[in-house]
Design a protein around this motif. Structure first.
Motif, short mmCIF file in Angstrom:
data_model
loop_
_atom_site.label_atom_id
_atom_site.label_comp_id
_atom_site.label_asym_id
_atom_site.label_seq_id
_atom_site.Cartn_x
_atom_site.Cartn_y
_atom_site.Cartn_z
N TRP A 248 0.29 29.46 40.91
CA TRP A 248 -0.98 30.07 40.53
C TRP A 248 -1.61 30.77 41.72
O TRP A 248 -2.29 31.80 41.57
N HIS A 251 -0.09 34.01 41.72
CA HIS A 251 -0.65 34.80 40.61
C HIS A 251 -1.99 35.42 41.02
O HIS A 251 -2.31 36.55 40.61
N PRO A 305 -6.23 27.68 35.16
CA PRO A 305 -6.10 29.09 34.77
C PRO A 305 -7.41 29.86 34.78
O PRO A 305 -7.40 31.10 34.71
N SER A 374 3.17 32.66 29.12
CA SER A 374 2.53 33.07 30.38
C SER A 374 2.41 31.86 31.28
O SER A 374 2.52 30.71 30.82
N SER A 376 -0.28 30.83 32.76
CA SER A 376 -1.50 30.09 32.41
C SER A 376 -1.27 29.19 31.21
O SER A 376 -1.78 28.06 31.15
N ALA A 380 -1.64 25.15 31.18
CA ALA A 380 -2.51 24.50 30.20
C ALA A 380 -1.76 23.45 29.39
O ALA A 380 -2.28 22.35 29.14
#
Length: 409
Positions: A248, A251, A305, A374, A376, A380
């Motif tokens: 992340w 990202h 996210p 994705s 995210s 999740a």
């Protein structure tokens, strides 16, 4: 050398974790240093030997695969030779695997060495857990096993730094020398652990039949399908967290150094809270730590996210580190609580197999969801798995284990 600790069932003499600190936790620290020293170097060595990026990743994965495949054989080794000699054999076997990685120039042999390191990991972890379960009185069990897990993490944290210094001074192969010294040191300290005596047979009773893997599965299948499922989910979340934070951060287009800083700070929080959490488990019960650990990690992953930069990601990462840290030793403690006195190694072999299945499946699921939906969405879903683990553990773990903490100080 400290005197042999009292059996878990004995409370007639005072017990102190400090008195058994070196023989109990020394091998774990050294084994963690040894493994931690080589883990960052393995993919680099594989690339130097001609592996592609994907092949290098597979070679790294062979360490986890070796542990997964060797959990049941590890139980047989521990039952046959006892905990002390299983620890010694694991250290020597790991050193041989690292030596093969150091001296070979063939990618296939290098991969075999990595597999050997994973195999030794399974034997060592099972023997260490079995020994501590038997040696430590139940009112201190969670603290002992949480400390065991925490000390191993400290070793894994320190190992890369020691290896980095050695690599800077002597080159890439020096990391494997550090690793070999670490695991052989663990074997040497482990060789001095006092042997545990078999529990006495009560007067008027005959010796119980020898436990087998089949009889263990038959007698304890309910535990494996209830608390054991919760353990699979916990392991999946824990393994996934190692990929979630750096992925992340990438990202969010954060610099690699910034991502490493966030990951390191989360790891630091992780290592600071293992003993207090173990004390809570001993005094209040296992559920008081197991459930909050997964709830905190689950909520943090669900919120990750939504993070947009360094500060918000750092807060989420620290929450994940704290949740994981308070759960240090949780899986080992639950396994120890449910394991039978006779045939304990067989039970713990299955228990660790379930844990490793979760640890292998979690990152694989994250990778699949990230590729098909994705990143995210994958994070999740991992958070939802953590909340599901919290629900399973809340339902199946007793609110307070009978006698837990009654005599703890």
């Amino acid at each position: 050398m400290p005197s042999p600790p009292a059996p878990a069932s004995s409370t007639s003499t005072p017990f102190s974790l400090r008195k058994i600190a070196v023989p109990a936790f020394g091998p774990s620290l050294l084994f963690g240093v040894g493994e931690g020293a080589i883990l960052p170097i393995v993919p680099l060595t594989a690339r130097d030997l001609g592996a592609s990026v994907s092949t290098a990743a597979l070679v790294v994965g062979l360490i986890s695969i070796g542990s997964l495949l060797n959990n049941i054989p590890a139980s047989l080794i521990t039952m046959r030779w006892g905990e002390r000699w299983a620890i010694v054999v694991a250290g020597i076997w790991s050193a041989l695997g690292m030596a093969l990685c150091l001296w070979t120039s063939h990618l296939g042999l290098f991969a075999a060495g990595c597999l050997m390191v994973g195999m030794s990991q399974a034997v060592y972890n099972l023997a260490r857990q079995s020994y501590m379960t038997e040696a430590v009185p139940i009112m201190y069990r969670a603290r002992a096993l949480s400390t065991l897990g925490g000390v191993m993490r400290i070793g894994m944290f320190a190992g890369p730094f020691l290896a980095a210094a050695a690599v800077h001074a002597f080159g890439l192969p020096a990391a494997y020398v550090v690793g070999i010294i670490g695991v052989l040191g663990a074997a040497a300290v482990g060789a001095r652990i006092p042997d545990l005596e078999a529990p006495p047979i009560p007067a008027g009773q005959s010796a119980p039949a020898s436990a087998t893997l089949a009889s263990t599965l038959k007698d304890h299948w309910r535990v494996f399908l209830t608390v054991g499922i919760g353990v699979v989910l916990v392991s999946a979340v824990r393994a996934s967290r190692q990929a979630v934070i750096p992925l992340w951060a990438e990202h969010l287009a954060l610099a690699p150094a910034v991502a490493s800083l966030i990951y390191g700070l989360a790891g630091g929080i992780d290592m600071l809270v293992f003993y207090p959490a173990g004390k809570v488990m001993d005094h209040k019960g296992r559920r008081w730590v197991a459930v909050p650990s997964m709830v905190i990690m689950g909520v943090a992953m669900l919120l990750m996210p939504l993070t947009t930069g360094f500060t918000t990601l750092l807060i989420a990462a620290l929450a994940i580190g704290f949740g994981n840290g308070i759960g240090s030793g949780m899986i080992m403690t639950l396994g120890a609580d449910h394991s039978p006195r006779h045939g304990r190694a067989h039970f713990l072999g299955v228990w660790r197999l379930m844990s490793d299945i979760g640890a292998s499946g979690g990152p694989a699921l994250l990778s699949f969801l990230a590729a098909t939906l994705s990143l995210s969405a994958g994070i999740a879903v991992t958070g939802l798995i953590a909340l599901a683990a919290a629900g399973a553990l809340a339902y199946w773990i007793p609110a307070r284990r009978a006698g837990a903490g009654s005599a703890a100080r």
